[in-house]
Scaffold this active site. Structure first.
Site, PDB file in Angstrom:
ATOM      1  CE  LYS A  67       0.960   1.505   4.307  1.00 20.65           C
ATOM      2  NZ  LYS A  67       1.578   2.820   4.606  1.00 20.65           N
ATOM      3  CB  ALA A  79       9.595  -0.260   2.394  1.00 24.18           C
ATOM      4  N   GLY A  80       7.554   1.352   4.659  1.00 24.51           N
ATOM      5  CA  GLY A  80       6.328   2.141   4.673  1.00 24.51           C
ATOM      6  C   GLY A  80       5.299   1.648   3.680  1.00 24.51           C
ATOM      7  CB  ALA A  94       1.358  -2.176   4.588  1.00 22.99           C
ATOM      8  N   GLY A  95       4.376  -4.242   3.936  1.00 18.95           N
ATOM      9  CA  GLY A  95       4.702  -5.587   3.465  1.00 18.95           C
ATOM     10  C   GLY A  95       4.335  -6.654   4.475  1.00 18.95           C
ATOM     11  N   GLY A  96       4.703  -6.460   5.733  1.00 22.31           N
ATOM     12  CA  GLY A  96       4.365  -7.426   6.770  1.00 22.31           C
ATOM     13  C   GLY A  96       2.879  -7.464   7.064  1.00 22.31           C
ATOM     14  CB  SER A  97       0.353  -4.780   7.469  1.00 17.37           C
ATOM     15  OG  SER A  97       0.936  -4.166   8.593  1.00 17.37           O
ATOM     16  CG  ASP A 123      -0.476   0.072   8.025  1.00 20.22           C
ATOM     17  OD1 ASP A 123      -1.252   0.993   8.347  1.00 20.22           O
ATOM     18  OD2 ASP A 123       0.724   0.259   7.756  1.00 20.22           O
TER      19      ASP A 123
END
Length: 309
Positions: free
Chosen positions: A33, A119-120, A122-125, A158
């Site tokens: 995102k 990175a901002g 939301a890769g983990g989310s 997120d």
């Protein structure tokens, strides 16, 4: 058995778009995102902040394979530095799902990473959201979106948006969502400095009371409703950008560079450190990305596009 499997496939394509189920295994895509706007309203008694932001899903995402196992949760990724234990959001999502729904077996989760970490984006989310949706389908629990959103909020701020996907106005700490009309399509360049940042550190350095300028999410919503690309581009804003750029001044350099190379607008996403730039054509986006790779030599300079289900 065949009829059950067939019904599951239809459900997955209808609800999750990019998931495929094979008896005891499901493959599903998570998505990154960006924040078209991000404003910090106040600090909360629980230590979090009240936010107002317009969030947009991207086509870029990780591939996740979930397989039933004898017991417990196992997570593997192909990326260095990603934890595979209880610190991993996908692990947390699977464990929560198993606990809440009394699942009698475990799962093995394999994640092919494409979204950069810290990175901002939301890769983990996104991974956690995909695991919740994937396990709902794999175990045929038939959970409502409202219930998925509730579980997602327990894992991270997120995660609920990553479950919903598309374009949304988010408030609270990110879990209060209002679905918006789809944002006009843009091609997106993502340029992430090799140095990441901690979301907790950035918010910890922010003095919400000293913010002198704030983005106007209402103007962006109006532009989205009218299909006005220029209205979206002219009103991008993120109050965290100044805080993160003090630690990583290259963020300002990347923004200026991408704007000079044809971007309609550029902004830091989330707490950073990724800068995204919006373009009307894929050719312009790819040309700017190639130029940015040569200029900054970052490991991660990617081209994607906005996604609305």
């Amino acid at each position: 058995m065949k009829k059950i499997q067939f019904d599951c496939i239809i459900l997955l394509y209808t609800v999750y778009k990019t998931a495929v189920i094979f008896l005891d295994t499901i493959k599903i895509k998570s998505r990154a995102k960006i924040n078209l706007t991000l404003d910090v309203i106040s600090k909360r008694p629980d230590g979090y902040h009240n936010l107002e932001m317009i969030m947009q899903t991207l086509e870029l995402g990780d591939d996740i394979l979930i397989k039933k196992s004898g017991g417990g949760v196992t997570v593997k990724t192909d990326a260095a530095g990603i934890p595979s234990d209880g610190r991993n959001t996908a692990y947390k999502a699977a464990s929560l799902f198993i606990k809440e729904y009394g699942i009698g077996c475990g799962v093995e989760i394999n994640i092919t990473k494409r979204v950069p970490a810290e990175a901002g984006l939301a890769g983990g989310s996104g991974d956690a959201a995909a695991v919740l949706k994937g396990m709902d389908a794999l175990f045929a629990t038939g959970i409502t979106e409202k219930e998925l959103l509730r579980m997602g909020a327990e894992i991270g701020s997120d995660v609920p948006f990553c479950i919903m996907e598309g374009t949304a106005l988010a408030k609270g700490r990110g879990e209060i969502l209002e679905r918006l009309a789809p944002c006009p399509k843009f091609y997106v360049v993502l340029a992430k400095p090799d140095e990441g940042v901690s979301t907790a550190d950035i918010f910890g350095s922010l003095d919400a009371g000293s913010i002198s300028w704030r983005p106007d999410s209402r103007k962006v919503i109006k532009a989205i409703n009218e299909g006005d690309k220029n209205g979206v581009l002219n009103n991008l804003g993120n109050v965290l950008e100044e805080v993160t750029a003090k630690r990583l001044p290259v963020i300002n350099d990347v923004k200026a560079f991408l704007n000079l190379h044809g971007a309609g607008g550029a902004l830091m996403s989330g707490s950073g450190s990724t800068v995204f730039a919006l373009f009307n054509t894929e050719a312009d986006a790819r040309a700017a990305a190639e130029a940015a790779k040569k200029e900054f030599m970052f490991k991660d300079v990617l081209v994607t596009e906005t996604f609305n289900p």
